[in-house]
Design an enzyme around this catalytic site. Structure first.
Site, PDB file in Angstrom:
ATOM      1  CG  LEU A  85     -35.097  88.942 -19.865  1.00 50.96           C
ATOM      2  CD1 LEU A  85     -36.328  88.370 -19.191  1.00 50.96           C
ATOM      3  CD2 LEU A  85     -33.942  89.007 -18.884  1.00 50.96           C
ATOM      4  CG  HIS A 104     -25.735  89.964 -14.744  1.00 44.21           C
ATOM      5  ND1 HIS A 104     -26.768  89.238 -15.307  1.00 44.21           N
ATOM      6  CD2 HIS A 104     -25.332  89.291 -13.644  1.00 44.21           C
ATOM      7  CE1 HIS A 104     -26.969  88.157 -14.551  1.00 44.21           C
ATOM      8  NE2 HIS A 104     -26.105  88.165 -13.553  1.00 44.21           N
TER       9      HIS A 104
HETATM   10  C1  GRF Z   1     -31.991  95.130 -14.132  1.00 46.26           C
HETATM   11  O1  GRF Z   1     -31.904  94.579 -12.836  1.00 46.26           O
HETATM   12  C2  GRF Z   1     -30.795  94.725 -14.949  1.00 46.26           C
HETATM   13  O2  GRF Z   1     -29.632  94.515 -14.181  1.00 46.26           O
HETATM   14  C3  GRF Z   1     -31.215  93.421 -15.547  1.00 46.26           C
HETATM   15  O3  GRF Z   1     -32.599  93.562 -15.808  1.00 46.26           O
HETATM   16  C4  GRF Z   1     -33.148  94.518 -14.907  1.00 46.26           C
HETATM   17  C5  GRF Z   1     -33.870  95.547 -15.719  1.00 46.26           C
HETATM   18  O4  GRF Z   1     -34.624  96.351 -14.874  1.00 46.26           O
HETATM   19  N1  GRF Z   1     -30.465  93.113 -16.734  1.00 46.26           N
HETATM   20  P1  GRF Z   1     -35.473  97.546 -15.565  1.00 46.26           P
HETATM   21  O5  GRF Z   1     -36.376  96.889 -16.601  1.00 46.26           O
HETATM   22  O6  GRF Z   1     -34.487  98.476 -16.208  1.00 46.26           O
HETATM   23  O7  GRF Z   1     -36.245  98.180 -14.428  1.00 46.26           O
END
Ligand code: GRF
Length: 189
Positions: A85, A104
């Site tokens: 993030l 994303h």
């Molecule tokens: C995913 O939805 C991705 O698109 C976004 O963050 C989320 C990560 O999910 N950038 P995870 O931690 O891999 O389950």
């Protein structure tokens, strides 16, 4: 051998999926999983997967060259952001030009940018009564979600779609496509 470093801030289901996908591939190694959150579940997944992991804080990430040094020292070929993030500092981008990719959970350029992540994205898509949503995998530059697109996949929204049901559909798309797109980036035809 192609070496991947995966950055994640949360659950890490994509990181796990990527590790599982390349498990039997002798040419690809997930060398390191990095997180900015000491309690991120991705670190548990890394342990279960037998993958080295580390955490860092803002000063280490933005005010030192330690992370770049570690990635260079490990001969990382591709940096994968999988639910990470924080904005990527230009020093890291300069060290890995066109070698940092992000996923994303929307069809960029819509529903992207600072603050648009996780359920906020799905809530906004539903709020605006969109008929489709999807995923975007892109190269990373100095701005959130603005780098060159590599891949997109869509899914239709049902009449009764909720942020939770849409999130599940999007995660399914991510798990299906992200590892294959990474493989294509690592081994261009
Ligand atoms: C995913 O939805 C991705 O698109 C976004 O963050 C989320 C990560 O999910 N950038 P995870 O931690 O891999 O389950």
């Amino acid at each position: 051998m192609k070496r991947l470093a995966i950055f994640a801030s949360g659950s890490g289901s994509n990181a796990q999926r990527i590790a599982e996908y390349f498990k039997d591939n002798q040419e690809v190694e997930i060398s390191l999983i990095l997180s900015n959150k000491k309690n991120a579940f991705v670190l548990e997944r890394a342990k279960d997967l037998g993958i080295s992991s580390m955490t860092f804080d803002r000063s280490m990430f933005y005010e030192s060259d330690e992370i770049v040094a570690i990635l260079k020292d490990k001969n990382i070929d591709l940096v994968v952001l999988a639910g990470f993030l924080w904005l990527i500092p230009s020093s890291l981008i300069a060290a890995f030009p066109d070698k940092i990719i992000n996923i994303h959970p929307a069809l960029l350029p819509s529903y992207g940018g600072k603050g648009m992540y996780g359920m906020k994205v799905h809530e906004a898509v539903i709020e605006n009564e969109e008929s489709v949503s999807g995923i975007t995998i892109h190269f990373v530059n100095e701005n959130y979600d603005e780098g060159k697109h590599i891949f997109q996949a869509g899914t239709e929204l049902s009449k009764r779609e909720t942020p939770e049901t849409l999130a599940a559909k999007i995660h399914k798309l991510e798990h299906e496509h992200f590892p294959k797109v990474i493989e294509r980036v690592l081994f261009p035809q």
